[in-house]
Design a protein around this motif. Structure first.
Motif, PDB file in Angstrom:
ATOM      1  N   LYS A 417       0.839  -1.188   0.000  1.00  0.00           N
ATOM      2  CA  LYS A 417       0.000   0.000   0.000  1.00  0.00           C
ATOM      3  C   LYS A 417       0.879   1.244   0.000  1.00  0.00           C
ATOM      4  O   LYS A 417       1.687   1.460   0.907  1.00  0.00           O
ATOM      5  CB  LYS A 417      -0.906   0.012   1.238  1.00  0.00           C
ATOM      6  N   ARG A 418       0.723   2.042  -1.049  1.00  0.00           N
ATOM      7  CA  ARG A 418       1.448   3.308  -1.124  1.00  0.00           C
ATOM      8  C   ARG A 418       0.631   4.407  -0.462  1.00  0.00           C
ATOM      9  O   ARG A 418      -0.547   4.602  -0.781  1.00  0.00           O
ATOM     10  CB  ARG A 418       1.729   3.679  -2.580  1.00  0.00           C
ATOM     11  N   GLU A 419       1.254   5.110   0.472  1.00  0.00           N
ATOM     12  CA  GLU A 419       0.622   6.246   1.129  1.00  0.00           C
ATOM     13  C   GLU A 419       1.374   7.506   0.743  1.00  0.00           C
ATOM     14  O   GLU A 419       2.377   7.452   0.037  1.00  0.00           O
ATOM     15  CB  GLU A 419       0.613   6.027   2.641  1.00  0.00           C
ATOM     16  N   ALA A 420       0.902   8.654   1.193  1.00  0.00           N
ATOM     17  CA  ALA A 420       1.474   9.930   0.763  1.00  0.00           C
ATOM     18  C   ALA A 420       2.964  10.044   1.078  1.00  0.00           C
ATOM     19  O   ALA A 420       3.742  10.546   0.263  1.00  0.00           O
ATOM     20  CB  ALA A 420       0.705  11.080   1.415  1.00  0.00           C
ATOM     21  N   ARG A 422       4.843   7.312   2.714  1.00  0.00           N
ATOM     22  CA  ARG A 422       5.483   6.047   3.038  1.00  0.00           C
ATOM     23  C   ARG A 422       4.824   4.919   2.246  1.00  0.00           C
ATOM     24  O   ARG A 422       3.762   5.092   1.634  1.00  0.00           O
ATOM     25  CB  ARG A 422       5.387   5.764   4.529  1.00  0.00           C
ATOM     26  N   THR A 423       5.471   3.758   2.262  1.00  0.00           N
ATOM     27  CA  THR A 423       4.922   2.550   1.641  1.00  0.00           C
ATOM     28  C   THR A 423       4.863   1.474   2.709  1.00  0.00           C
ATOM     29  O   THR A 423       5.838   1.253   3.440  1.00  0.00           O
ATOM     30  CB  THR A 423       5.806   2.084   0.475  1.00  0.00           C
TER      31      THR A 423
END
Length: 530
Positions: A417-420, A422-423
């Protein structure tokens, strides 16, 4: 007045250069226009300063590089000592099996292109090289092709050769915490000392790791010992990850040019096409070739009881069960001893020589066989021919010893899951969070939808060509307005049916087929190769 044959070459990396060289050797009077998107023609994307650094090694030795005007080793030996020293090389240590920095190989290709072009002009050919010129479209017009750039239209051309090379996500797709490839701005980005995740464990992944760690420390060599020095209190940690979690092995010694195979010949592979299962028939040849080359390995690995579906698991079993860094140290020691003593491991050499011959039947496999091939035998071949320079393994071991590198086996079931900023990756072993994430899984096969030239893309899709199909001379098949004139030498579009068509030697072979077609004047569309 001599009529010159007008040809355009889009892309001036190794494929474009070898196309020019081998077209000139046909003896035809030529007018060749070369288009290069970058600032300097001849370098090629993987070897450019924008996409590489001095720490990144080319995965090919001089002995394997087809000469352009002069062999790579001869060119290296003619360079000033200061130039070599700037790349960490010394003239007295140069040899034909050495892996040199990628940037230096780029300089070789640029120098060779300019020398080749000058010689061609002196012989009466017209060679025009347009730098900083992106081709926007290629349009058919009355049995010729025209090329559109920002400056307007060029042509008409009797032939257009697409030699655009690798195609990775643009730099504008990258963020401060995510890079969709190692060539999407990573080289010039400032990566902080944080947990960094790198998807992949191949040479591309090692390159990505080098781009990061060299911002925070340095490698130091003392004799044969290589160490990485970094602040003890750093928060930098690199995690290389893949489904299996294994590292590539070091490049091994073997005779070059390759010796002929005994069992798995071109004729034998071609005969497998009519079998009920071409894959199973091919594997029978693979097994017989290994038994002939290295009966001790065949017995030790239980090869007689393996098939096309179980061979890969048996091949990787010992390495997957071992600590990856311990295996790497032992493999490196073995490889270096064998290089010093010029010892070839027969089963490794057999696999290395087989993959290109097996590739010739992949496009003829039924879908079920192709899926089985991709899941098994293909992985064995890729692991074998994608062995990396010994120095790359030494660097990984130095980073491990410095406490800043680990390997993460993802398994077959993981969630990314890619977040703003971090991954996050969830595996059976828990949650893994990375403040910087780099996808370094290498070139993916491209389809007609990815073609950047709108008129050509529309023609391919309108004709139902999900993947471009080309003939022996790489001319397009079944695309009205293009099939006699456009030659597709861009490797990403050939990979669907030719999964091993990568590297400089493939560029040379493609160029040779194109030149042979131009020399005979025959269109051989009925014999598709991709």
């Amino acid at each position: 007045m001599i009529m010159l044959k007008n040809i355009a070459i889009v892309g001036t990396g190794p494929t474009g250069i070898y196309c020019l060289r081998q077209l000139l050797e046909t003896g035809q009077p030529l007018a060749v226009t070369m288009f290069e998107k970058g600032e300097k023609a001849g370098i090629g994307m993987p070897y450019s300063p924008e996409n590489s650094s001095k720490s990144m090694l080319a995965n090919i030795a001089s002995i394997e590089i087809p000469p352009v005007v002069q062999p790579y080793l001869d060119w290296l030996q003619a360079q000033p000592a200061a130039r070599l020293a700037s790349y960490g090389l010394e003239a007295e240590d140069l040899d034909d099996r050495q892996f040199t920095p990628r940037l230096l190989l780029g300089e070789y290709y640029r120098d060779q292109l300019l020398t080749l072009a000058d010689g061609a002009r002196a012989a009466g050919h017209r060679i025009d090289i347009h730098e900083s010129t992106e081709v926007l479209d290629i349009v058919p017009h009355q049995e010729v092709l025209q090329v559109k750039t920002a400056d307007g239209w060029h042509g008409p051309f009797a032939r257009v050769i697409l030699a655009t090379g690798h195609d990775f996500p643009d730099e504008d797709e990258a963020t401060r915490s995510y890079f969709p490839s190692p060539w999407s701005g990573l080289i010039t980005a400032e990566v902080p000392a944080v947990p960094v995740g790198i998807m992949g464990t191949s040479l591309s992944s090692i390159d990505a790791a080098m781009a990061v760690v060299n911002q925070h420390g340095r490698f130091r060599r003392k004799g044969e010992d290589l160490r990485f020095e970094i602040a003890a209190d750093t928060d930098l940690h690199i995690t290389l990850m893949s489904r299996s979690g294994i590292l590539p092995e070091a490049d091994f010694y073997c005779p070059i040019p390759y010796q002929p195979l005994t069992v798995l010949t071109d004729a034998a592979v071609a005969g497998c096409a009519s079998a009920a299962s071409p894959l199973d028939a091919v594997f029978d040849l693979v097994r017989a070739e290994i038994v002939h080359a290295d009966p001790a390995y065949a017995l030790r690995s239980g090869l007689a009881g393996l098939d096309a579906d179980s061979f890969a698991a048996a091949y990787f079993a010992a390495r997957q069960a071992a600590d990856p860094f311990r295996w790497a140290r032992e493999n490196l020691d073995e490889v270096e001893r064998n290089k010093a003593d010029k010892v070839t491991i027969p089963w490794r050499y057999a696999l290395l020589r087989m993959h290109e011959k097996v590739e010739g039947i992949v496009s003829e496999m039924p879908d079920a066989d192709r899926e089985r091939f991709d899941a098994g035998l293909k992985k064995v071949f890729v692991d074998n021919y994608a062995a990396v320079p010994s120095e790359s393994i030494r660097r990984l071991l130095a980073l491990r010893d410095a406490g800043i590198l680990s390997i993460l086996p993802l398994g077959e079931d993981y969630d990314l899951k890619r977040e703003a900023s971090r991954t996050v990756i969830e595996t059976d072993t828990g949650q893994h969070v990375f403040e910087v994430f780099i996808d370094a899984r290498g070139q993916k096969a491209l389809t007609s939808k990815d073609m950047p030239f709108p008129t050509l893309r529309q023609a391919l899709l309108a004709g139902g060509h999900e993947v471009p199909e080309v003939a022996e001379d790489y001319s397009l098949i079944g695309v009205p307005g293009y099939e006699e004139q456009l030659l597709l030498a861009s490797i990403p579009y050939l990979m669907h049916d030719r999964p091993f068509v990568q590297g400089i030697t493939a560029c040379f072979d493609i160029a040779g087929a194109i030149a042979a077609g131009a020399a005979t004047g025959r269109r051989r569309r009925q014999a598709a190769v991709a």
